[in-house]
Design an enzyme around this catalytic site. Structure first.
Site, PDB file in Angstrom:
ATOM      1  N   ASP A  11      39.540  78.508  18.525  1.00 52.33           N
ATOM      2  CA  ASP A  11      39.277  77.558  17.455  1.00 52.33           C
ATOM      3  C   ASP A  11      40.626  77.138  16.879  1.00 52.33           C
ATOM      4  OD1 ASP A  11      37.786  76.119  15.447  1.00 52.33           O
ATOM      5  OD2 ASP A  11      38.312  77.693  14.031  1.00 52.33           O
ATOM      6  N   SER A  12      40.608  76.060  16.115  1.00 53.85           N
ATOM      7  CA  SER A  12      41.830  75.604  15.452  1.00 53.85           C
ATOM      8  C   SER A  12      42.372  76.651  14.482  1.00 53.85           C
ATOM      9  CB  SER A  12      41.546  74.335  14.673  1.00 53.85           C
ATOM     10  OG  SER A  12      40.570  74.592  13.688  1.00 53.85           O
ATOM     11  N   TYR A  43      42.536  71.154  13.223  1.00 53.63           N
ATOM     12  CA  TYR A  43      42.425  70.152  14.278  1.00 53.63           C
ATOM     13  C   TYR A  43      41.692  68.901  13.790  1.00 53.63           C
ATOM     14  CZ  TYR A  43      43.791  73.460  18.049  1.00 53.63           C
ATOM     15  OH  TYR A  43      44.453  74.331  18.882  1.00 53.63           O
ATOM     16  N   GLY A  44      40.875  69.066  12.766  1.00 51.37           N
ATOM     17  CA  GLY A  44      39.997  67.994  12.301  1.00 51.37           C
ATOM     18  C   GLY A  44      40.645  66.632  12.110  1.00 51.37           C
ATOM     19  N   CYS A  74      35.235  75.142  18.257  1.00 51.51           N
ATOM     20  CA  CYS A  74      35.767  74.142  17.339  1.00 51.51           C
ATOM     21  C   CYS A  74      35.108  72.827  17.695  1.00 51.51           C
ATOM     22  CB  CYS A  74      37.281  74.070  17.545  1.00 51.51           C
ATOM     23  SG  CYS A  74      38.076  72.649  16.785  1.00 51.51           S
ATOM     24  N   ASN A  75      34.422  72.232  16.721  1.00 53.55           N
ATOM     25  CA  ASN A  75      33.729  70.978  16.995  1.00 53.55           C
ATOM     26  C   ASN A  75      34.688  69.852  17.338  1.00 53.55           C
ATOM     27  OD1 ASN A  75      30.569  70.830  16.120  1.00 53.55           O
ATOM     28  ND2 ASN A  75      31.645  72.543  15.196  1.00 53.55           N
ATOM     29  N   GLU A 153      38.450  77.860   3.160  1.00 52.17           N
ATOM     30  CA  GLU A 153      39.662  78.676   3.326  1.00 52.17           C
ATOM     31  C   GLU A 153      40.190  79.169   1.973  1.00 52.17           C
ATOM     32  OE1 GLU A 153      42.279  77.751   6.449  1.00 52.17           O
ATOM     33  OE2 GLU A 153      40.486  77.912   7.678  1.00 52.17           O
ATOM     34  N   CYS A 185      30.670  71.824  12.190  1.00 53.53           N
ATOM     35  CA  CYS A 185      31.993  72.423  11.987  1.00 53.53           C
ATOM     36  C   CYS A 185      31.775  73.912  11.802  1.00 53.53           C
ATOM     37  CB  CYS A 185      32.676  71.834  10.752  1.00 53.53           C
ATOM     38  SG  CYS A 185      34.223  72.667  10.319  1.00 53.53           S
ATOM     39  N   THR A 186      32.576  74.716  12.498  1.00 51.50           N
ATOM     40  CA  THR A 186      32.341  76.162  12.467  1.00 51.50           C
ATOM     41  C   THR A 186      32.703  76.810  11.128  1.00 51.50           C
ATOM     42  OG1 THR A 186      34.417  76.375  13.678  1.00 51.50           O
ATOM     43  CG2 THR A 186      32.385  76.638  14.924  1.00 51.50           C
ATOM     44  N   HIS A 187      33.337  76.063  10.229  1.00 47.57           N
ATOM     45  CA  HIS A 187      33.553  76.606   8.889  1.00 47.57           C
ATOM     46  C   HIS A 187      32.280  76.535   8.031  1.00 47.57           C
ATOM     47  CE1 HIS A 187      37.878  76.394   9.619  1.00 47.57           C
ATOM     48  NE2 HIS A 187      38.085  77.014   8.491  1.00 47.57           N
TER      49      HIS A 187
END
Lengths: 266, 266
Positions: A11-12, A43-44, A74-75, A153, A185-187
């Protein structure tokens, strides 16, 4: 026969750990090699060419550590880099988009699907294309939510500010009465409660980390065991390491793990 | 004698354009070479070693384009990388911290100074060290504000959410009655109005982009003209380019400029 090959996940940054958490739940004991590209995160906001380059480097790193399959957790990278990864590498490459799209089409009641994600993911139009390719009549409403990653974050998972921002972002989707919402989004699974509350209890919220982990489990159950050059232990690599990374990782995994810093590429 | 050498300015992304805006105001006609490392932005959450490596690469790029002086328009990089840049390169290297520190000590009435910045800048303790080295009696209160950069990049300069978040971040500094507040991040000048309103009208808010530009002007007025290999035109380079970058740059500079994408390092 060798031990089960580790599952490589990149992932980023740390968001992909929501996928790791699900993999650990569904495949207990299976070793995982994680790489979080924290030196180049996020990365977004970045362009497709840059994302493809980063994804290739990240995959090369995971393979060099013995991964037998690769999960693009990571999407943003999934949305633009997967064809290139499948062309270049011979291991199975899983991504987070298709499984979420398929589940969304299974569960939607009125065919009105919302998608939220980073700017890169939403601009790529990948969810819309995939949803429409499988169900031409479906209506799709997408919304980039660039502040949600920094809010996660920062650890502001339930603050008033976070709830207001989520509400603001979701407002146009609510107005259009989506009945299904893909967290692209994985967040975002860490904000799932707030998102569910703001979009409404009757909307089905789809968490791509859960569905991709199921997909990996099913594929591994079907395929042969792959010989591995890696050891049996899960390892967590990052390209940059700060005290905040340690804290955020703990928040994602719900436990402390040893983080190893590596230089990628290199 | 050659034309006046361009002023090289680099930042992790587009924040350093607030310094460019000030340089253009104070030194009209002087060419500027800007490099925004948008492929690796933001620098704020990253470690000192990673930041030094990035700053060296960014400086090499500016010199390769003919810059005669280099301005590190990024607090995170200024806080950890400047000694290494001065050791390696023979051109004058300006940074955004010292000028802000000196001005703060000139204007503070009661010797209580607040500093806000990214996590990297605040953790480095650079403002505190520099303030105390010059004025041992000064009291310094610092606060990382990691959400302000994404809020600026999202263009939420005056929204209710932004005002609430700024208020929350500034609260501990207000309680400690700082009389001077250093904006230790080049993105923050775009939020100056909100910050001034929330910290209180009587607090002197110091914008490092303004003070570093004055410093550069004074130094160039004193020194000899440096021969330049670059042309007379200002140029704006970025390591990644998206439609959003174009929009945000416009917001920072108040006008449209041509952005050239380059690969750094490489």
């Amino acid at each position: 026969m060798g031990a089960a090959a580790p599952i490589g996940v990149f992932d980023s940054g740390v968001g992909g750990l929501t996928v790791v958490r699900e993999l650990e739940r569904l495949l207990p004991g299976r070793p995982i090699i994680y790489f979080g590209d924290t030196a180049r995160t996020p990365y977004g906001p970045k362009s497709p060419e840059t994302l493809v380059r980063y994804a290739v480097e990240d995959t090369e790193f995971l393979l060099s550590r013995g991964a037998g399959v690769v999960v693009v957790a990571c999407n943003s990278a999934s949305s633009v880099a997967v064809p290139e990864l499948r062309r270049r590498f011979s291991v199975p490459v899983f991504e987070v988009i298709t499984p979420a799209v398929e589940l969304a089409l299974e569960v939607t009641r009125r065919g009105v699907v919302g998608v939220i994600g980073t700017r890169a993911t939403v601009s790529s139009g990948v969810y819309e294309r995939q949803l429409r390719a499988r169900a031409p009549g479906v209506r799709v409403h997408s919304r980039p939510c660039p502040l949600l990653v920094p809010l996660v974050e920062e650890g502001w998972l339930r603050t008033r500010e976070t709830r207001m921002i989520v509400k603001k972002y979701l407002h146009p989707l609510k107005v259009r009465q989506v009945d299904t919402l893909i967290l692209g989004c994985t967040h975002y699974p860490l904000l799932k409660e707030v998102i569910q509350a703001k979009i409404g209890r009757r909307v089905r919220v789809i968490d791509s980390s859960t569905v991709v982990a199921r997909r990996v489990r099913d594929a591994l159950a079907e395929g042969p065991e792959t010989a591995s050059t890696g050891g049996p232990r899960s390892r967590f690599f990052v390209s940059d390491l700060t005290p905040n990374t340690v804290q955020v990782v703990r928040r994602f995994l719900g436990r402390r793990v040893e983080l190893e810093k590596v230089s990628v590429p290199g």
